[in-house]
Design a protein around this motif. Structure first.
Motif, PDB file in Angstrom:
ATOM      1  N   VAL A  56       0.853  -1.189   0.000  1.00  0.00           N
ATOM      2  CA  VAL A  56       0.000   0.000   0.000  1.00  0.00           C
ATOM      3  C   VAL A  56       0.892   1.243   0.000  1.00  0.00           C
ATOM      4  CG1 VAL A  56      -1.788   1.279   1.224  1.00  0.00           C
ATOM      5  CG2 VAL A  56      -1.771  -1.224   1.302  1.00  0.00           C
ATOM      6  N   GLU A  57       0.680   2.111  -0.972  1.00  0.00           N
ATOM      7  CA  GLU A  57       1.465   3.348  -1.029  1.00  0.00           C
ATOM      8  C   GLU A  57       0.890   4.363  -0.043  1.00  0.00           C
ATOM      9  OE1 GLU A  57       1.721   6.466  -4.369  1.00  0.00           O
ATOM     10  OE2 GLU A  57       3.429   5.146  -4.777  1.00  0.00           O
ATOM     11  N   VAL A  58       1.751   4.882   0.836  1.00  0.00           N
ATOM     12  CA  VAL A  58       1.301   5.827   1.863  1.00  0.00           C
ATOM     13  C   VAL A  58       2.212   7.059   1.856  1.00  0.00           C
ATOM     14  CG1 VAL A  58       0.341   4.021   3.340  1.00  0.00           C
ATOM     15  CG2 VAL A  58       2.728   4.735   3.638  1.00  0.00           C
ATOM     16  N   GLY A  59       1.712   8.131   2.446  1.00  0.00           N
ATOM     17  CA  GLY A  59       2.525   9.329   2.615  1.00  0.00           C
ATOM     18  C   GLY A  59       3.546   9.118   3.708  1.00  0.00           C
ATOM     19  N   ILE A  60       4.645   9.830   3.632  1.00  0.00           N
ATOM     20  CA  ILE A  60       5.727   9.663   4.595  1.00  0.00           C
ATOM     21  C   ILE A  60       5.270   9.965   6.017  1.00  0.00           C
ATOM     22  CG2 ILE A  60       6.678  12.002   4.496  1.00  0.00           C
ATOM     23  CD1 ILE A  60       8.821   8.884   4.284  1.00  0.00           C
ATOM     24  N   ASP A  61       4.281  10.870   6.163  1.00  0.00           N
ATOM     25  CA  ASP A  61       3.788  11.246   7.499  1.00  0.00           C
ATOM     26  C   ASP A  61       2.931  10.161   8.122  1.00  0.00           C
ATOM     27  OD1 ASP A  61       5.043  13.689   7.254  1.00  0.00           O
ATOM     28  OD2 ASP A  61       3.284  14.667   6.387  1.00  0.00           O
ATOM     29  N   SER A  62       2.511   9.184   7.313  1.00  0.00           N
ATOM     30  CA  SER A  62       1.616   8.128   7.815  1.00  0.00           C
ATOM     31  C   SER A  62       2.380   6.946   8.397  1.00  0.00           C
ATOM     32  CB  SER A  62       0.713   7.631   6.676  1.00  0.00           C
ATOM     33  OG  SER A  62      -0.024   8.703   6.132  1.00  0.00           O
ATOM     34  N   ILE A  63       3.695   6.958   8.278  1.00  0.00           N
ATOM     35  CA  ILE A  63       4.489   5.828   8.757  1.00  0.00           C
ATOM     36  C   ILE A  63       4.651   5.908  10.273  1.00  0.00           C
ATOM     37  CG2 ILE A  63       6.723   4.665   8.611  1.00  0.00           C
ATOM     38  CD1 ILE A  63       7.031   5.868   5.817  1.00  0.00           C
ATOM     39  N   ALA A  64       4.384   4.780  10.927  1.00  0.00           N
ATOM     40  CA  ALA A  64       4.519   4.709  12.383  1.00  0.00           C
ATOM     41  C   ALA A  64       5.653   3.753  12.742  1.00  0.00           C
ATOM     42  CB  ALA A  64       3.211   4.232  13.006  1.00  0.00           C
ATOM     43  N   LEU A  65       6.086   3.820  13.997  1.00  0.00           N
ATOM     44  CA  LEU A  65       7.132   2.924  14.471  1.00  0.00           C
ATOM     45  C   LEU A  65       6.711   1.465  14.287  1.00  0.00           C
ATOM     46  CD1 LEU A  65       8.331   4.655  17.774  1.00  0.00           C
ATOM     47  CD2 LEU A  65       9.585   4.458  15.628  1.00  0.00           C
ATOM     48  N   HIS A  66       7.664   0.637  13.896  1.00  0.00           N
ATOM     49  CA  HIS A  66       7.498  -0.808  13.727  1.00  0.00           C
ATOM     50  C   HIS A  66       6.694  -1.195  12.481  1.00  0.00           C
ATOM     51  CE1 HIS A  66       9.243  -0.797  17.642  1.00  0.00           C
ATOM     52  NE2 HIS A  66       8.152  -0.364  18.259  1.00  0.00           N
TER      53      HIS A  66
END
Length: 805
Positions: free
Chosen positions: A301-311
């Motif tokens: 799934v392509e997501v925005g860089i701000d949507s990435i969470a730890l782990h």
């Protein structure tokens, strides 16, 4: 007597210094000390001075700070919010002249002290667009004003120059007096729109008594324009020598408009050149990807860089930029890390290896687990550190600031003396010569180049370092690194790869097997974060060793660890640890370890209930570049000393391989600290390079602390310079960079000072008696504008220097 007051509105050392200076100027004050952290001012006075007097002094200085009694309510004394800039690192603009230290401001505009255009600060990745737009809008506004000024200045200039023609055809259209009125009308948009900001800045500089380039420009151009208007309206007031053959007074609308237009051109060129000094940060900003591929239930799934969470598990495809800092969980590939480390050769990364945001994947896909996101990533920290360092002040700048403080009043005095001299001894029309030369002195003597000399070089130099894997925390580090003559280095992780591996597990008691010894070692080290401990735990996992429960675990810095396991007191570490645990070391035990230690290996002893029962041999390969880096540093006249917590035999083996004559073994953190202090007491300028928690005290105490980027956060926080790759070759780069930056700063200061030393006397007319040469105020304005640009251009040369061997 002594009183302590609360100071409101300070946010940096620049504020502190400014408030201190303002309070010291109050009559009757013998001493004033301002504490930034406590926001307090302790004032010594011969007799009581009313608080209102201090309040008035700060209010007259611009109203940015207020003073009141301890515990008193602040709301009556606070300055207006619109006048109060935000504190350090909260705003997005700063003054390139660093008038108030590293203070930043929320709104774009003029510096409240010197009047220079505030420069956008790229604080983090998300600020890129807004900062770039802010800088672009400043440039576009200056460009618009320059074109407006040029359109109205050109006809004024042509009308005035037509006077030099034998048969001036313009006078056949109408008389000179009327053409003077035309020049007046055309000058109004230049003075009151395009260049009005210069007069505002000049007024503010005089009001706050922070005299600068705009003081001189405002006085010079203002006097010329006001004289011309007065002469136009009241021609009969002036004697004949001020008049032309037609009876009209000599006017200087062309000098005023041309001077202001040329100063605008200088500001425009500065804005353009200043934009280039931030190129290193902008290149780093471009490294950050906007998108990432996240694995969700086995799907991409392509997501925005701000949507990435730890782990989160992310997939990095061939050619993609790595979005965050993380660890490879599946696959392997070659990674281009040149944009962060400065090393062009791609690095092979396998499962378990760490990768950094902004680096570029090679030709294979792999999965990573996100471990640092957003502002915590290495790339974000680099950008933040570069921005902070770019705005910091080098100690050498204090000299420039001191000179600038006396410079403007001196120039004004020279201008007045020039007028008097020409008025008394000059040829006819004496007063005309006096006025023109006095204005030329004011215009040419611009201290802007002097103020920009240091910050421009620092900004470009810090950016150059970041592109080569050398992070400079502040400008002071660059200046001090240039004078370093002694370097202290740690061994593990600094001279060596910091990736220790278990080479042998030895048994010294027949009641135990090799597996028993390994099980105790692994069980103890499972709670430790030391690199040597991690190596043994990793070795134990490979051999499927079961970890036993331990109680009362304790790590003894620089010695080892101890705990209770299976009702036994277990200790593991070097000989100092054995002494700490009151374990007797027999000759057999010592001799068993010596063989390995002489090969440069580290030996840790295992003791159960005060008896040594086994040991573990750990090897840590020297970095390929260590010997080359040591040789390069020694060729620069730097004495390299290795201090290690390891034993003498191991240290001697490493020192021999690196051709080091000075080393000390068995060094605890406090020993390293004392070693630094001892060398400093001898007058040595000491740099310390290390990567562990045990190095932090010595790093903080040394003149220049240098942390390996592969080391602990504590070490990096304690250091002034961080080598991202964790390689001593980076230290060589830092040395070359500091030399280049300091040389560049000295060149800039020389250019600025020699320029004024030559320009002011020429403008005053010192060459006229001998060669008949006078400097037109218009030529003076052109030279003044390009003096600042020349300083910036010289600083930009740092972008092309070579700092690697």
């Amino acid at each position: 007597m002594q009183h302590t007051y609360h100071i409101h509105g300070m946010s940096c050392n620049g504020c502190r210094n400014h408030v201190e200076e303002t309070l010291l100027k109050v009559t009757g004050v013998s001493k004033a000390m301002v504490n930034l952290e406590k926001a307090e001012a302790t004032i010594e006075m011969k007799q009581h001075i009313p608080l209102a007097k201090f309040q008035k002094s700060l209010k007259d200085d611009g109203g940015r700070y207020s003073i009141h009694n301890q515990g008193e309510q602040q709301h009556h004394l606070e300055p207006k919010k619109e006048k109060q800039p935000q504190g350090k690192s909260t705003g997005t603009f700063y003054c390139p002249m660093q008038c108030e230290g590293d203070k930043t401001y929320d709104k774009q505009g003029d510096c409240p002290v010197c009047g220079m255009d505030l420069v956008p600060l790229q604080v983090d990745l998300s600020a890129e667009d807004s900062s770039a737009n802010g800088q672009e809008s400043t440039y576009k506004l200056l460009l618009k004003k320059f074109w407006v000024a040029s359109v109205f200045t050109l006809p004024v200039f042509l009308i005035a120059m037509s006077d030099m023609l034998a048969n001036n055809s313009l006078y056949s259209i109408m008389k000179q007096q009327y053409w003077n009125w035309v020049q007046f009308v055309l000058s109004i948009p230049v003075v009151f729109y395009a260049a009005w900001m210069f007069f505002e800045r000049a007024y503010r500089s005089i009001k706050t008594w922070h005299l600068n380039m705009f003081t001189l420009i405002g006085i010079g151009a203002g006097v010329a324009w006001c004289f011309s208007v007065f002469g136009l309206v009241f021609p009969d007031f002036f004697p004949q020598q001020f008049k032309t053959e037609s009876g009209a007074v000599h006017v200087y609308f062309e000098a005023t408009t041309v001077i202001l237009t040329l100063v605008l051109l200088g500001q425009l060129l500065e804005a353009r050149a200043h934009n280039k000094t931030n190129s290193a940060v902008k290149e780093l900003l471009k490294l950050a990807p906007n998108k990432a591929v996240k694995m969700v239930d086995g799907e991409e799934v392509e997501v925005g860089i701000d949507s990435i969470a730890l782990h989160d598990i992310l997939k990095v495809k061939p050619g993609d930029k790595i979005p965050v800092d993380g660890t490879i969980t599946e696959g392997e590939s070659s990674i281009d890390e040149s944009m962060i480390t400065g090393e062009p050769i791609p690095v092979i990364k396998k499962m378990g290896d760490k990768v950094s945001s902004g680096t570029i994947n090679g030709n294979q896909s792999f999965l990573i687990k996100a471990e640092k996101v957003g502002s915590d990533t290495l790339l974000s920290q680099i950008i933040h550190m570069v921005n902070e360092a770019s705005r910091s002040r080098a100690p050498i700048q204090n000299l420039a600031d001191k000179v600038s403080g006396y410079f403007v009043p001196t120039v004004v005095a020279i201008s007045v003396l020039t007028f008097i001299f020409w008025a008394i001894w000059g040829p006819e029309p004496a007063y005309v010569y006096a006025l023109v030369n006095a204005i030329a002195v004011l215009i040419i003597a611009c201290p802007c180049a002097l103020g920009l000399a240091t910050p421009m070089s620092v900004m470009v130099g810090v950016g150059k370092g970041a592109q080569n894997g050398v992070l400079i925390k502040n400008a002071e580090a660059l200046e001090k690194m240039n004078t370093v003559n002694t370097l202290i280095v740690d061994k593990t992780g600094t001279m060596t790869e910091g990736k220790p591996t278990v080479e042998k597990v030895g048994v010294l008691d027949s009641g135990f097997t090799e597996r028993d010894i390994l099980q105790y070692i692994v069980s103890l080290n499972a709670h430790s974060e030391h690199p040597l401990a991690e190596a043994t735990v990793k070795y134990g996992k490979v051999h499927n060793v079961k970890i036993l429960k331990s109680f009362h675990f304790k790590a003894i810095t620089g010695k080892g660890v101890e705990a209770s396991i299976s009702n036994n007191h277990v200790a593991l570490g070097n000989s100092k640890m054995m002494s700490y645990a009151q374990v007797e070391m027999t000759i057999n035990v010592i001799e068993a370890a010596k063989t390995f230690q002489k090969q440069g290996k580290t030996v840790s002893f295992l003791a159960l209930d005060k008896k040594v029962v086994g040991y573990v041999v750990i090897g840590d390969k020297l970095k390929d570049t260590s010997a080359k880096a040591v040789k390069a540093l020694q060729s620069k006249g730097i004495d390299v000393i290795m201090l290690t917590g390891d034993n003498h035999n191991t240290a001697q083996a490493v020192a021999s391989e690196l051709n080091l004559t000075h080393f000390k073994a068995g060094m605890l953190p406090e020993d390293k600290l004392k070693a630094v202090e001892k060398l400093q007491a001898k007058g040595k300028v000491v740099a310390m390079a290390g990567d562990g928690i045990n190095d932090a005290p010595a790093l903080a105490k040394s003149d220049v602390g240098i942390a390996m980027g592969t080391g602990t956060d504590v070490a990096i926080e304690s250091a002034m310079i961080t080598l991202i790759k964790g390689d001593l070759q980076g230290l060589v780069k830092a040395k070359y960079l500091s030399e280049a930056v300091m040389k560049n700063i000295k060149q800039n200061l020389f250019f600025a000072l020699i320029y004024n030393a030559i320009g002011v006397p020429i403008a005053a007319g010192v060459l006229f008696p001998f060669f008949g040469i006078l400097l037109s105020p218009m030529i003076a304005a052109l030279a003044m504008s390009f003096s600042s640009v020349s300083v910036i251009t010289n600083a930009l040369r740092l972008r092309t220097i070579k700092i690697s061997t």
